[in-house]
Scaffold this motif. Structure first.
Motif, PDB file in Angstrom:
ATOM      1  N   MET A  27       9.791-132.450  66.607  1.00 11.20           N
ATOM      2  CA  MET A  27      10.177-133.849  66.767  1.00 11.20           C
ATOM      3  C   MET A  27      11.690-134.012  66.585  1.00 11.20           C
ATOM      4  O   MET A  27      12.324-133.239  65.863  1.00 11.20           O
ATOM      5  CB  MET A  27       9.445-134.714  65.737  1.00 11.20           C
ATOM      6  CG  MET A  27       7.933-134.679  65.897  1.00 11.20           C
ATOM      7  SD  MET A  27       7.376-135.167  67.526  1.00 11.20           S
ATOM      8  CE  MET A  27       7.696-136.897  67.472  1.00 11.20           C
ATOM      9  N   PRO A  28      12.279-135.024  67.211  1.00  8.26           N
ATOM     10  CA  PRO A  28      13.711-135.287  67.029  1.00  8.26           C
ATOM     11  C   PRO A  28      14.001-135.694  65.585  1.00  8.26           C
ATOM     12  O   PRO A  28      13.174-136.316  64.917  1.00  8.26           O
ATOM     13  CB  PRO A  28      13.983-136.464  67.968  1.00  8.26           C
ATOM     14  CG  PRO A  28      12.861-136.475  68.927  1.00  8.26           C
ATOM     15  CD  PRO A  28      11.688-135.890  68.221  1.00  8.26           C
ATOM     16  N   ARG A  29      15.180-135.308  65.112  1.00  5.03           N
ATOM     17  CA  ARG A  29      15.574-135.678  63.754  1.00  5.03           C
ATOM     18  C   ARG A  29      17.093-135.801  63.679  1.00  5.03           C
ATOM     19  O   ARG A  29      17.812-135.263  64.497  1.00  5.03           O
ATOM     20  CB  ARG A  29      15.063-134.662  62.743  1.00  5.03           C
ATOM     21  CG  ARG A  29      15.647-133.298  62.882  1.00  5.03           C
ATOM     22  CD  ARG A  29      15.068-132.339  61.855  1.00  5.03           C
ATOM     23  NE  ARG A  29      15.699-131.053  61.940  1.00  5.03           N
ATOM     24  CZ  ARG A  29      15.332-130.063  62.717  1.00  5.03           C
ATOM     25  NH1 ARG A  29      14.284-130.220  63.510  1.00  5.03           N
ATOM     26  NH2 ARG A  29      15.965-128.926  62.726  1.00  5.03           N
ATOM     27  N   LYS A  30      17.528-136.512  62.667  1.00  3.68           N
ATOM     28  CA  LYS A  30      18.953-136.726  62.458  1.00  3.68           C
ATOM     29  C   LYS A  30      19.366-135.986  61.197  1.00  3.68           C
ATOM     30  O   LYS A  30      18.752-136.125  60.148  1.00  3.68           O
ATOM     31  CB  LYS A  30      19.233-138.217  62.315  1.00  3.68           C
ATOM     32  CG  LYS A  30      20.679-138.565  62.155  1.00  3.68           C
ATOM     33  CD  LYS A  30      20.868-140.058  62.047  1.00  3.68           C
ATOM     34  CE  LYS A  30      22.323-140.386  61.827  1.00  3.68           C
ATOM     35  NZ  LYS A  30      22.519-141.816  61.634  1.00  3.68           N
ATOM     36  N   THR A  31      20.407-135.173  61.328  1.00  5.53           N
ATOM     37  CA  THR A  31      20.963-134.488  60.171  1.00  5.53           C
ATOM     38  C   THR A  31      22.299-135.145  59.834  1.00  5.53           C
ATOM     39  O   THR A  31      22.707-136.111  60.488  1.00  5.53           O
ATOM     40  CB  THR A  31      21.153-132.985  60.453  1.00  5.53           C
ATOM     41  OG1 THR A  31      22.095-132.836  61.509  1.00  5.53           O
ATOM     42  CG2 THR A  31      19.844-132.317  60.826  1.00  5.53           C
ATOM     43  N   LYS A  32      22.977-134.614  58.839  1.00  2.00           N
ATOM     44  CA  LYS A  32      24.263-135.199  58.449  1.00  2.00           C
ATOM     45  C   LYS A  32      25.331-135.029  59.518  1.00  2.00           C
ATOM     46  O   LYS A  32      26.203-135.873  59.674  1.00  2.00           O
ATOM     47  CB  LYS A  32      24.752-134.567  57.149  1.00  2.00           C
ATOM     48  CG  LYS A  32      23.935-134.958  55.962  1.00  2.00           C
ATOM     49  CD  LYS A  32      24.491-134.344  54.706  1.00  2.00           C
ATOM     50  CE  LYS A  32      23.641-134.762  53.517  1.00  2.00           C
ATOM     51  NZ  LYS A  32      24.137-134.195  52.259  1.00  2.00           N
ATOM     52  N   ARG A  33      25.252-133.925  60.283  1.00  2.00           N
ATOM     53  CA  ARG A  33      26.292-133.635  61.262  1.00  2.00           C
ATOM     54  C   ARG A  33      25.975-134.080  62.682  1.00  2.00           C
ATOM     55  O   ARG A  33      26.858-134.419  63.436  1.00  2.00           O
ATOM     56  CB  ARG A  33      26.596-132.155  61.273  1.00  2.00           C
ATOM     57  CG  ARG A  33      27.106-131.675  59.954  1.00  2.00           C
ATOM     58  CD  ARG A  33      27.565-130.286  60.051  1.00  2.00           C
ATOM     59  NE  ARG A  33      28.788-130.219  59.266  1.00  2.00           N
ATOM     60  CZ  ARG A  33      29.692-129.315  59.392  1.00  2.00           C
ATOM     61  NH1 ARG A  33      29.551-128.369  60.272  1.00  2.00           N
ATOM     62  NH2 ARG A  33      30.749-129.316  58.643  1.00  2.00           N
ATOM     63  N   PHE A  34      24.700-134.026  63.076  1.00  5.81           N
ATOM     64  CA  PHE A  34      24.363-134.353  64.463  1.00  5.81           C
ATOM     65  C   PHE A  34      22.905-134.794  64.564  1.00  5.81           C
ATOM     66  O   PHE A  34      22.160-134.741  63.596  1.00  5.81           O
ATOM     67  CB  PHE A  34      24.625-133.162  65.389  1.00  5.81           C
ATOM     68  CG  PHE A  34      23.776-131.956  65.090  1.00  5.81           C
ATOM     69  CD1 PHE A  34      24.138-131.053  64.120  1.00  5.81           C
ATOM     70  CD2 PHE A  34      22.599-131.745  65.788  1.00  5.81           C
ATOM     71  CE1 PHE A  34      23.356-129.954  63.834  1.00  5.81           C
ATOM     72  CE2 PHE A  34      21.810-130.639  65.510  1.00  5.81           C
ATOM     73  CZ  PHE A  34      22.197-129.752  64.529  1.00  5.81           C
ATOM     74  N   ILE A  35      22.536-135.206  65.749  1.00  9.92           N
ATOM     75  CA  ILE A  35      21.158-135.597  66.034  1.00  9.92           C
ATOM     76  C   ILE A  35      20.525-134.474  66.840  1.00  9.92           C
ATOM     77  O   ILE A  35      21.011-134.121  67.909  1.00  9.92           O
ATOM     78  CB  ILE A  35      21.101-136.913  66.826  1.00  9.92           C
ATOM     79  CG1 ILE A  35      21.693-138.041  65.997  1.00  9.92           C
ATOM     80  CG2 ILE A  35      19.665-137.228  67.225  1.00  9.92           C
ATOM     81  CD1 ILE A  35      21.851-139.340  66.757  1.00  9.92           C
ATOM     82  N   TYR A  36      19.443-133.899  66.314  1.00  8.62           N
ATOM     83  CA  TYR A  36      18.710-132.848  67.011  1.00  8.62           C
ATOM     84  C   TYR A  36      17.621-133.496  67.851  1.00  8.62           C
ATOM     85  O   TYR A  36      16.777-134.224  67.321  1.00  8.62           O
ATOM     86  CB  TYR A  36      18.113-131.864  66.001  1.00  8.62           C
ATOM     87  CG  TYR A  36      17.307-130.780  66.640  1.00  8.62           C
ATOM     88  CD1 TYR A  36      17.918-129.798  67.413  1.00  8.62           C
ATOM     89  CD2 TYR A  36      15.936-130.732  66.492  1.00  8.62           C
ATOM     90  CE1 TYR A  36      17.184-128.806  68.012  1.00  8.62           C
ATOM     91  CE2 TYR A  36      15.189-129.737  67.085  1.00  8.62           C
ATOM     92  CZ  TYR A  36      15.819-128.781  67.840  1.00  8.62           C
ATOM     93  OH  TYR A  36      15.073-127.809  68.443  1.00  8.62           O
ATOM     94  N   LEU A  37      17.639-133.270  69.149  1.00  8.31           N
ATOM     95  CA  LEU A  37      16.719-133.952  70.055  1.00  8.31           C
ATOM     96  C   LEU A  37      15.308-133.379  70.069  1.00  8.31           C
ATOM     97  O   LEU A  37      14.387-134.021  70.545  1.00  8.31           O
ATOM     98  CB  LEU A  37      17.283-133.938  71.476  1.00  8.31           C
ATOM     99  CG  LEU A  37      18.567-134.733  71.673  1.00  8.31           C
ATOM    100  CD1 LEU A  37      19.050-134.574  73.100  1.00  8.31           C
ATOM    101  CD2 LEU A  37      18.356-136.177  71.335  1.00  8.31           C
TER     102      LEU A  37
END
Length: 93
Positions: A27-37
């Motif tokens: 699933m897509p998720r948001k980390t501190k540095r970027f958004i993983y699709l």
């Protein structure tokens, strides 16, 4: 009609490639540095590659659209894998 059909087929092939690569749907998720699709990356890549190939070749039948969409979806994943491999090789040097 052809455009929508090619987007659906290409996106489906992209998701199948994603499941084949990871063994599950990430699933897509948001980390501190970027958004993983996640799976959306492969879905969009397959759909856009399929759309571009169908628009470029202008197939005449539904069978041709399906074949071109599947080829584009698979090749889109292969191109992305090749870019990641080249990037990893450059990072090692």
């Amino acid at each position: 009609m052809d455009i929508i059909f090619s987007l659906v087929i290409g996106g489906s092939v992209g998701i199948i490639g994603h499941v084949r690569k990871y063994g599950k749907i990430v699933m897509p998720r948001k980390t501190k540095r970027f958004i993983y699709l996640g799976f959306l990356e492969e879905l969009l890549l397959g759909a856009i590659a399929s759309l571009l190939l169908v628009l470029y070749t202008s197939p005449n039948s539904l069978v041709e659209i399906t074949i071109f969409s599947i080829i584009a979806g698979v090749s889109g994943e292969a191109v992305l894998s090749k870019f990641k491999l080249l990037q990893e090789n450059n990072d090692e040097k």
